[in-house]
Scaffold this motif. Structure first.
Motif, PDB file in Angstrom:
ATOM      1  N   ILE A   4       0.847  -1.206   0.000  1.00 57.71           N
ATOM      2  CA  ILE A   4       0.000   0.000   0.000  1.00 57.71           C
ATOM      3  C   ILE A   4       0.877   1.247   0.000  1.00 57.71           C
ATOM      4  CG2 ILE A   4      -1.730   1.306   1.306  1.00 57.71           C
ATOM      5  CD1 ILE A   4      -2.851  -1.386   2.239  1.00 57.71           C
ATOM      6  N   LEU A   5       1.940   1.225   0.826  1.00 55.56           N
ATOM      7  CA  LEU A   5       2.852   2.385   0.878  1.00 55.56           C
ATOM      8  C   LEU A   5       3.500   2.626  -0.484  1.00 55.56           C
ATOM      9  CD1 LEU A   5       4.608   2.035   4.359  1.00 55.56           C
ATOM     10  CD2 LEU A   5       2.878   3.696   3.633  1.00 55.56           C
ATOM     11  N   GLY A   7       2.301   1.696  -3.339  1.00 59.24           N
ATOM     12  CA  GLY A   7       1.245   2.153  -4.245  1.00 59.24           C
ATOM     13  C   GLY A   7       1.066   3.662  -4.132  1.00 59.24           C
ATOM     14  N   ILE A   8       0.932   4.139  -2.896  1.00 63.40           N
ATOM     15  CA  ILE A   8       0.732   5.576  -2.667  1.00 63.40           C
ATOM     16  C   ILE A   8       1.945   6.357  -3.193  1.00 63.40           C
ATOM     17  CG2 ILE A   8       0.478   7.366  -0.894  1.00 63.40           C
ATOM     18  CD1 ILE A   8      -0.984   5.222   0.814  1.00 63.40           C
ATOM     19  N   LEU A   9       3.152   5.849  -2.879  1.00 62.34           N
ATOM     20  CA  LEU A   9       4.376   6.535  -3.303  1.00 62.34           C
ATOM     21  C   LEU A   9       4.446   6.645  -4.836  1.00 62.34           C
ATOM     22  CD1 LEU A   9       7.177   7.682  -2.468  1.00 62.34           C
ATOM     23  CD2 LEU A   9       8.086   5.385  -2.827  1.00 62.34           C
ATOM     24  N   TYR A  11       1.988   6.481  -7.044  1.00 60.24           N
ATOM     25  CA  TYR A  11       0.966   7.416  -7.550  1.00 60.24           C
ATOM     26  C   TYR A  11       1.447   8.858  -7.388  1.00 60.24           C
ATOM     27  CZ  TYR A  11      -2.991   4.171  -8.160  1.00 60.24           C
ATOM     28  OH  TYR A  11      -3.837   3.192  -8.598  1.00 60.24           O
ATOM     29  N   PHE A  12       1.936   9.152  -6.192  1.00 62.97           N
ATOM     30  CA  PHE A  12       2.363  10.510  -5.876  1.00 62.97           C
ATOM     31  C   PHE A  12       3.530  10.931  -6.789  1.00 62.97           C
ATOM     32  CE2 PHE A  12       4.976  13.446  -3.273  1.00 62.97           C
ATOM     33  CZ  PHE A  12       4.051  14.481  -3.169  1.00 62.97           C
ATOM     34  N   LEU A 174      -2.351  -1.076  -9.972  1.00 63.21           N
ATOM     35  CA  LEU A 174      -2.234   0.375  -9.791  1.00 63.21           C
ATOM     36  C   LEU A 174      -2.815   1.107 -11.008  1.00 63.21           C
ATOM     37  CD1 LEU A 174       1.340   1.092  -8.347  1.00 63.21           C
ATOM     38  CD2 LEU A 174      -0.834   1.017  -7.136  1.00 63.21           C
ATOM     39  N   PHE A 177      -6.533   1.091 -11.074  1.00 61.38           N
ATOM     40  CA  PHE A 177      -7.128   1.554  -9.813  1.00 61.38           C
ATOM     41  C   PHE A 177      -7.879   0.433  -9.097  1.00 61.38           C
ATOM     42  CE2 PHE A 177      -6.555   5.371 -12.373  1.00 61.38           C
ATOM     43  CZ  PHE A 177      -5.880   6.185 -11.485  1.00 61.38           C
ATOM     44  N   TRP A 179      -7.470  -0.852  -6.354  1.00 62.15           N
ATOM     45  CA  TRP A 179      -7.706  -0.661  -4.919  1.00 62.15           C
ATOM     46  C   TRP A 179      -9.081  -0.066  -4.639  1.00 62.15           C
ATOM     47  CZ3 TRP A 179      -8.438   4.544  -4.500  1.00 62.15           C
ATOM     48  CH2 TRP A 179      -7.808   5.333  -5.472  1.00 62.15           C
ATOM     49  N   SER A 182     -10.958  -2.727  -3.543  1.00 56.56           N
ATOM     50  CA  SER A 182     -10.051  -3.417  -2.608  1.00 56.56           C
ATOM     51  C   SER A 182      -9.504  -4.748  -3.145  1.00 56.56           C
ATOM     52  CB  SER A 182     -10.708  -3.605  -1.244  1.00 56.56           C
ATOM     53  OG  SER A 182     -11.952  -4.216  -1.388  1.00 56.56           O
TER      54      SER A 182
END
Ligand code: HEM
Length: 247
Positions: A4-5, A7-9, A11-12, A174, A177, A179, A182
């Protein structure tokens, strides 16, 4: 949790890369080019300029004329990087396009030549006194980043393999999308892969504030993108035209 981390990284980092680079390109388009300064001998038609630019992008023509060693290392690095990135398309496409499948073995060895290219460029910064003198920490940082990305990639390709099917599942998740419902696939827990992806994220984030902007910047270079036609056509920039017409 790590997935998850990451994934967020990612995307950002992608967002910063796209928005930042577009913003920079926007400022380049608005920057006035008040003078007619093509590096001569220069083409006299637009078609000629396009051809010259293509030779510059594909062959690094002016660098070839300027310094053969820098050209050799620079060209090797960039050509290998292009091949490596094209090979990576297999992690983002399903089904994998035939030509991407075809270049897989070449792309794998391009990882090695990419590393050799970076090593050559770095050696130049360290051992050529003139170049060492003008080198800044950020010059070294960029080379270090590419080196760590290349080495960690090569370690995964040749020594400590990772589950590339799972990496692909994660990347496609990713992209689509997943997620949102879920359905996120987890990354294989592999420290070398984590390092690879972390450095790629850093590269994406700093791209719009780094010297790597020379990639889009090349196309905006007046000494390369102008035709030598000042005897046929008066050169006047947009803002000067406005002044002349009294607006
Ligand atoms: C999110 C994007 C990326 C992912 C998911 C990714 C993933 C991977 C994986 C799984 C491998 C091992 C391949 C194998 O075992 O056969 C690899 C190799 C490699 N990667 Fe990446 N990578 C990414 C971005 C990049 C970028 C931007 C660069 C260059 C700046 C790069 C450079 C390399 C190199 C040089 C290799 C070794 C040669 C090869 O197998 O292609 N990677 N990468």
């Amino acid at each position: 949790m790590t997935s998850i981390l990451f994934g967020i990284l990612l995307y950002f980092a992608t967002l910063m890369f796209v928005v930042g680079t577009l913003y920079r390109i926007g400022t380049y388009t608005r920057t006035p080019a008040p003078l007619k300064i093509p590096t001569t001998p220069a083409p006299i038609t637009t078609g000629g300029v396009v051809l010259r630019m293509m030779r510059e992008v594909v062959l690094f023509e002016s660098l070839f004329k300027a310094n053969l060693w820098t050209w050799a290392a620079g060209w090797l690095f960039h050509a290998s990087l292009a091949l490596v990135l094209l090979r990576h398309l297999r992690y983002f496409t399903e089904p994998v396009w035939a030509w991407v499948a075809f270049i897989q073995p070449f792309g794998m060895y391009a990882g090695i030549t990419m590393l050799l290219g970076v090593a050559g460029l770095w050696a130049r910064r360290i051992f050529v006194e003139r170049i060492r003198y003008i080198s800044t920490p950020s010059d070294h940082l960029m080379l270090a980043l590419f080196m760590v990305i290349a080495i960690s990639g090569l370690v995964m390709s040749f020594i400590e393999h990772t589950d590339v099917v799972a990496v692909k599942g994660f990347m496609l998740g990713l992209l689509h999308f997943a997620w949102l419902h879920s359905d996120i696939q987890t990354l294989p827990s592999n420290i070398v892969l984590y390092l690879h992806l972390l450095m790629v994220a850093v590269l994406l984030m700093i791209f719009p504030i780094s010297k790597l902007l020379h990639a889009p910047g090349l196309f905006f270079s007046p000494s390369r993108n102008q035709a030598d036609n000042s005897r046929d056509k008066r050169h006047i920039s947009g803002w000067a035209k406005q002044l002349e017409s009294g607006k």
